[in-house]
Design a protein around this motif. Structure first.
Motif, PDB file in Angstrom:
ATOM      1  N   LEU A 269      11.890   5.093 -21.086  1.00  0.00           N
ATOM      2  CA  LEU A 269      11.259   3.855 -21.566  1.00  0.00           C
ATOM      3  C   LEU A 269       9.903   3.614 -20.891  1.00  0.00           C
ATOM      4  CD1 LEU A 269      14.471   1.633 -21.767  1.00  0.00           C
ATOM      5  CD2 LEU A 269      13.131   2.468 -23.693  1.00  0.00           C
ATOM      6  N   SER A 270       9.309   4.694 -20.379  1.00  0.00           N
ATOM      7  CA  SER A 270       7.977   4.618 -19.752  1.00  0.00           C
ATOM      8  C   SER A 270       7.899   3.529 -18.689  1.00  0.00           C
ATOM      9  CB  SER A 270       6.889   4.357 -20.799  1.00  0.00           C
ATOM     10  OG  SER A 270       6.957   5.291 -21.815  1.00  0.00           O
ATOM     11  N   VAL A 271       8.793   3.600 -17.744  1.00  0.00           N
ATOM     12  CA  VAL A 271       8.758   2.622 -16.645  1.00  0.00           C
ATOM     13  C   VAL A 271       8.362   3.330 -15.348  1.00  0.00           C
ATOM     14  CG1 VAL A 271      10.397   1.096 -17.800  1.00  0.00           C
ATOM     15  CG2 VAL A 271      11.248   2.846 -16.198  1.00  0.00           C
ATOM     16  N   ILE A 272       8.382   2.610 -14.240  1.00  0.00           N
ATOM     17  CA  ILE A 272       7.888   3.167 -12.977  1.00  0.00           C
ATOM     18  C   ILE A 272       8.944   4.066 -12.346  1.00  0.00           C
ATOM     19  CG2 ILE A 272       6.978   2.589 -10.682  1.00  0.00           C
ATOM     20  CD1 ILE A 272       6.268  -0.226 -11.885  1.00  0.00           C
ATOM     21  N   PRO A 273       8.633   5.354 -12.157  1.00  0.00           N
ATOM     22  CA  PRO A 273       9.619   6.225 -11.510  1.00  0.00           C
ATOM     23  C   PRO A 273       9.827   5.830 -10.053  1.00  0.00           C
ATOM     24  CG  PRO A 273       7.588   7.446 -11.989  1.00  0.00           C
ATOM     25  CD  PRO A 273       7.394   6.052 -12.504  1.00  0.00           C
ATOM     26  N   LEU A 274      10.968   6.186  -9.503  1.00  0.00           N
ATOM     27  CA  LEU A 274      11.288   5.777  -8.133  1.00  0.00           C
ATOM     28  C   LEU A 274      10.256   6.306  -7.128  1.00  0.00           C
ATOM     29  CD1 LEU A 274      13.419   4.159  -6.564  1.00  0.00           C
ATOM     30  CD2 LEU A 274      14.650   6.303  -6.198  1.00  0.00           C
ATOM     31  N   TRP A 275       9.789   7.543  -7.350  1.00  0.00           N
ATOM     32  CA  TRP A 275       8.811   8.102  -6.398  1.00  0.00           C
ATOM     33  C   TRP A 275       7.539   7.257  -6.390  1.00  0.00           C
ATOM     34  CZ3 TRP A 275       3.984   9.514  -8.043  1.00  0.00           C
ATOM     35  CH2 TRP A 275       3.816   9.808  -9.399  1.00  0.00           C
ATOM     36  N   GLU A 276       7.207   6.674  -7.557  1.00  0.00           N
ATOM     37  CA  GLU A 276       5.988   5.871  -7.619  1.00  0.00           C
ATOM     38  C   GLU A 276       6.196   4.497  -6.962  1.00  0.00           C
ATOM     39  OE1 GLU A 276       4.302   5.436 -11.547  1.00  0.00           O
ATOM     40  OE2 GLU A 276       2.369   4.833 -10.724  1.00  0.00           O
ATOM     41  N   GLU A 277       7.425   3.995  -6.975  1.00  0.00           N
ATOM     42  CA  GLU A 277       7.714   2.755  -6.238  1.00  0.00           C
ATOM     43  C   GLU A 277       7.371   2.965  -4.757  1.00  0.00           C
ATOM     44  OE1 GLU A 277      11.557   0.945  -6.958  1.00  0.00           O
ATOM     45  OE2 GLU A 277      11.444   1.310  -9.117  1.00  0.00           O
ATOM     46  N   LEU A 278       7.662   4.173  -4.270  1.00  0.00           N
ATOM     47  CA  LEU A 278       7.362   4.477  -2.868  1.00  0.00           C
ATOM     48  C   LEU A 278       5.849   4.600  -2.638  1.00  0.00           C
ATOM     49  CD1 LEU A 278       9.147   4.876  -0.331  1.00  0.00           C
ATOM     50  CD2 LEU A 278       8.799   7.333  -0.610  1.00  0.00           C
ATOM     51  N   GLU A 279       5.125   5.074  -3.652  1.00  0.00           N
ATOM     52  CA  GLU A 279       3.657   5.125  -3.537  1.00  0.00           C
ATOM     53  C   GLU A 279       3.091   3.701  -3.435  1.00  0.00           C
ATOM     54  OE1 GLU A 279       1.727   7.941  -3.144  1.00  0.00           O
ATOM     55  OE2 GLU A 279       3.738   8.825  -2.978  1.00  0.00           O
ATOM     56  N   TYR A 280       3.641   2.790  -4.231  1.00  0.00           N
ATOM     57  CA  TYR A 280       3.217   1.384  -4.137  1.00  0.00           C
ATOM     58  C   TYR A 280       3.540   0.823  -2.751  1.00  0.00           C
ATOM     59  CZ  TYR A 280       2.143   0.901  -9.141  1.00  0.00           C
ATOM     60  OH  TYR A 280       1.590   1.010 -10.380  1.00  0.00           O
ATOM     61  N   TYR A 281       4.678   1.226  -2.217  1.00  0.00           N
ATOM     62  CA  TYR A 281       5.064   0.770  -0.877  1.00  0.00           C
ATOM     63  C   TYR A 281       4.058   1.259   0.172  1.00  0.00           C
ATOM     64  CZ  TYR A 281       7.566   0.686   3.580  1.00  0.00           C
ATOM     65  OH  TYR A 281       7.900   0.508   4.903  1.00  0.00           O
ATOM     66  N   LYS A 282       3.581   2.501   0.019  1.00  0.00           N
ATOM     67  CA  LYS A 282       2.582   3.021   0.968  1.00  0.00           C
ATOM     68  C   LYS A 282       1.300   2.193   0.890  1.00  0.00           C
ATOM     69  CE  LYS A 282       4.214   7.806   0.628  1.00  0.00           C
ATOM     70  NZ  LYS A 282       3.912   9.113  -0.010  1.00  0.00           N
ATOM     71  N   ALA A 283       0.896   1.851  -0.324  1.00  0.00           N
ATOM     72  CA  ALA A 283      -0.314   1.028  -0.491  1.00  0.00           C
ATOM     73  C   ALA A 283      -0.105  -0.357   0.134  1.00  0.00           C
ATOM     74  CB  ALA A 283      -0.655   0.902  -1.977  1.00  0.00           C
ATOM     75  N   TYR A 284       1.112  -0.867  -0.005  1.00  0.00           N
ATOM     76  CA  TYR A 284       1.481  -2.154   0.604  1.00  0.00           C
ATOM     77  C   TYR A 284       1.348  -2.096   2.124  1.00  0.00           C
ATOM     78  CZ  TYR A 284       4.966  -5.419   2.576  1.00  0.00           C
ATOM     79  OH  TYR A 284       5.625  -6.352   3.346  1.00  0.00           O
ATOM     80  N   GLN A 285       1.792  -1.000   2.712  1.00  0.00           N
ATOM     81  CA  GLN A 285       1.686  -0.851   4.172  1.00  0.00           C
ATOM     82  C   GLN A 285       0.229  -0.961   4.630  1.00  0.00           C
ATOM     83  OE1 GLN A 285       3.506   2.664   5.837  1.00  0.00           O
ATOM     84  NE2 GLN A 285       5.483   1.640   5.920  1.00  0.00           N
ATOM     85  N   VAL A 286      -0.657  -0.320   3.886  1.00  0.00           N
ATOM     86  CA  VAL A 286      -2.094  -0.361   4.236  1.00  0.00           C
ATOM     87  C   VAL A 286      -2.593  -1.807   4.203  1.00  0.00           C
ATOM     88  CG1 VAL A 286      -4.411   0.345   3.491  1.00  0.00           C
ATOM     89  CG2 VAL A 286      -2.493   1.984   3.401  1.00  0.00           C
ATOM     90  N   LYS A 287      -2.215  -2.524   3.137  1.00  0.00           N
ATOM     91  CA  LYS A 287      -2.639  -3.936   3.003  1.00  0.00           C
ATOM     92  C   LYS A 287      -2.049  -4.803   4.107  1.00  0.00           C
ATOM     93  CE  LYS A 287      -3.034  -3.802  -2.024  1.00  0.00           C
ATOM     94  NZ  LYS A 287      -2.343  -4.182  -3.264  1.00  0.00           N
ATOM     95  N   LEU A 288      -0.788  -4.530   4.447  1.00  0.00           N
ATOM     96  CA  LEU A 288      -0.116  -5.353   5.459  1.00  0.00           C
ATOM     97  C   LEU A 288      -0.768  -5.151   6.830  1.00  0.00           C
ATOM     98  CD1 LEU A 288       2.345  -7.334   5.648  1.00  0.00           C
ATOM     99  CD2 LEU A 288       3.647  -5.410   6.558  1.00  0.00           C
ATOM    100  N   ARG A 289      -1.143  -3.918   7.132  1.00  0.00           N
ATOM    101  CA  ARG A 289      -1.779  -3.633   8.432  1.00  0.00           C
ATOM    102  C   ARG A 289      -3.159  -4.272   8.506  1.00  0.00           C
ATOM    103  NH1 ARG A 289       0.975   1.743   7.997  1.00  0.00           N
ATOM    104  NH2 ARG A 289       2.720   1.489   9.438  1.00  0.00           N
TER     105      ARG A 289
END
Ligand SMILES: *[C@@H]1O[C@H](CO)[C@@H](O)[C@H](O)[C@H]1NC(C)=O
Ligand SMILES: *[C@@H]1O[C@H](CO)[C@@H](O)[C@H](O)[C@H]1NC(C)=O
Ligand SMILES: *[C@@H]1O[C@H](CO)[C@@H](O)[C@H](O)[C@H]1NC(C)=O
Length: 351
Positions: A124-144
């Motif tokens: 259904l063209s949704v976000i794959p789990l591996w990409e959820e983790l990529e978003y999490y990495k970007a979140y870490q950068v923003k949080l720091r």
């Protein structure tokens, strides 16, 4: 008077100690990965037909607002965040209404329709789990950048990570496409394949600093109204699917034991919704439910997503009488029962 003089300093001391313990043990943020069971609105922002940001979804949510949560109200990740004293709802990472100020105490990367398997998110063209983790990495950068290295790392290592995914790998993928995964794997092999992905995901999360991890088990999938409607022998639960859920949960349990042994300082627990949900399904009236085989929305048999809309004349008036909100997702009341059970069992170690 004398006893008071003796007791008071002790009381003060023990209260201070208790406070200190609570401060150390406290979860400062709840970080969510998974599918529609915990998506708080990420799918609103992507091109997929799998959405729920319209009425009657959310009609019992704060302000009666449809947010993209697949329920009439809050979902387990919200209720667990609240139970940890963090905040009553966990905002979706892709929702432009929120920024890092909000996400510092909790963020949701889940996407309805996704699975462990990349082939599942493709359906259904949704976000794959591996990409959820990529978003999490970007979140870490923003949080720091927002809180500084030290404070951000403290939050990331003390946060509770909730994972809830896997149902779609079976019900939207394996059992739907005869020429796909089911032609490559037996059910047991496919379960091992998925558990392998789960193990890799958690190991990556650990490498990124995550320590407190709740790995969500599968529900009794064969009892969802949509699956009952496919049952050729009446509208009972499909035992084959329930068994898949139970067997997969055993594999997740074994995975947790292995990871806890291998990765120093990690704490992985399996949050298994199977038994509490089955208890509700088998004894609905003792929880105040009147309907279990049929959902609240529409006819209650097959509607979910766009088929469950405000123009459907059959939708029930009181969702609290229903175990399921749409043909695939529980009502807020059911979510509360499951979350309460998890708080008392698997998640109690993080309190
Ligand atoms: C986040 O948004 C709020 C108001 O919506 C604003 O006050 C705040 O400065 C923003 N924070 C950052 C880090 O951009
Ligand atoms: C899923 O896709 C990602 C990105 O292409 C890839 O890195 C990963 O290995 C794939 N997972 C599996 C199990 O094939
Ligand atoms: C959790 O435990 C509390 C305290 O023992 C109890 O009152 C509550 O009913 C339990 N909730 C569930 C869902 O088991």
């Amino acid at each position: 008077m004398a006893p008071h003089h003796l007791i008071t300093p002790w009381l003060l001391f023990s209260q201070t100690l208790l406070l200190a313990v609570q401060t150390i043990a406290k979860v400062p943020a709840v970080i969510v990965f998974g599918d529609s069971s915990v998506d708080s609105g990420n799918n609103n922002q992507i091109s997929t037909i799998l959405k729920s940001n319209f009425k009657p979804y959310g009609r019992d949510f704060l302000g009666g607002k449809p947010t993209g949560r697949f329920s009439n109200g809050r979902i387990p990740s919200d209720l667990i965040s609240e139970a940890f004293g963090v905040k009553p709802t966990v905002p979706a990472y892709l929702d432009p209404m929120y920024n890092i100020t909000d996400f510092a105490t909790g963020v949701d990367f889940a996407s309805a329709g996704t699975g462990y398997d990349n082939a599942t998110s493709n359906v259904l063209s949704v976000i794959p789990l591996w990409e959820e983790l990529e978003y999490y990495k970007a979140y870490q950068v923003k949080l720091r950048r927002y809180l500084g290295e030290r404070k951000a790392n403290e939050i990331l290592s003390e946060a509770l990570y909730l994972m809830s995914v896997g149902t779609n790998d079976f019900l939207e993928n394996y059992y739907v496409f005869p020429a796909g995964r089911s032609s490559q794997f037996t059910v047991d092999q496919y379960q091992r394949f998925l558990a392998g992905i789960a193990g890799k995901f958690i190991t990556q999360l650990y490498g990124l600093g995550g320590r407190k991890i709740s790995l969500g088990g599968l529900p009794p999938m064969g009892c969802m109204p949509l699956e009952r409607s496919r049952n050729m022998y009446g509208n009972g639960c499909v035992e084959e699917y329930n068994k898949v859920g139970r067997d997969f949960n055993v594999k997740l349990h074994n995975l947790a034991v292995k990871l806890n042994k291998e990765l120093p300082g990690i704490k992985v627990v399996v949050s298994n919704p199977y038994d509490p949900l089955m208890e509700v399904i088998q004894h609905p009236s003792s929880f105040g439910f009147e309907s279990v085989a049929v959902a609240c929305c529409g006819t209650g048999i097959f509607e979910a997503g766009y088929l469950c809309d405000q123009f459907n004349p059959f939708t029930c008036s009181d969702a609290n009488k229903y175990v399921f909100w749409d043909s695939f997702h529980p009502t807020e009341k059911t979510n509360r029962i499951i979350s309460g059970h998890l708080m008392n069992t698997s998640l109690a170690v993080f309190l």
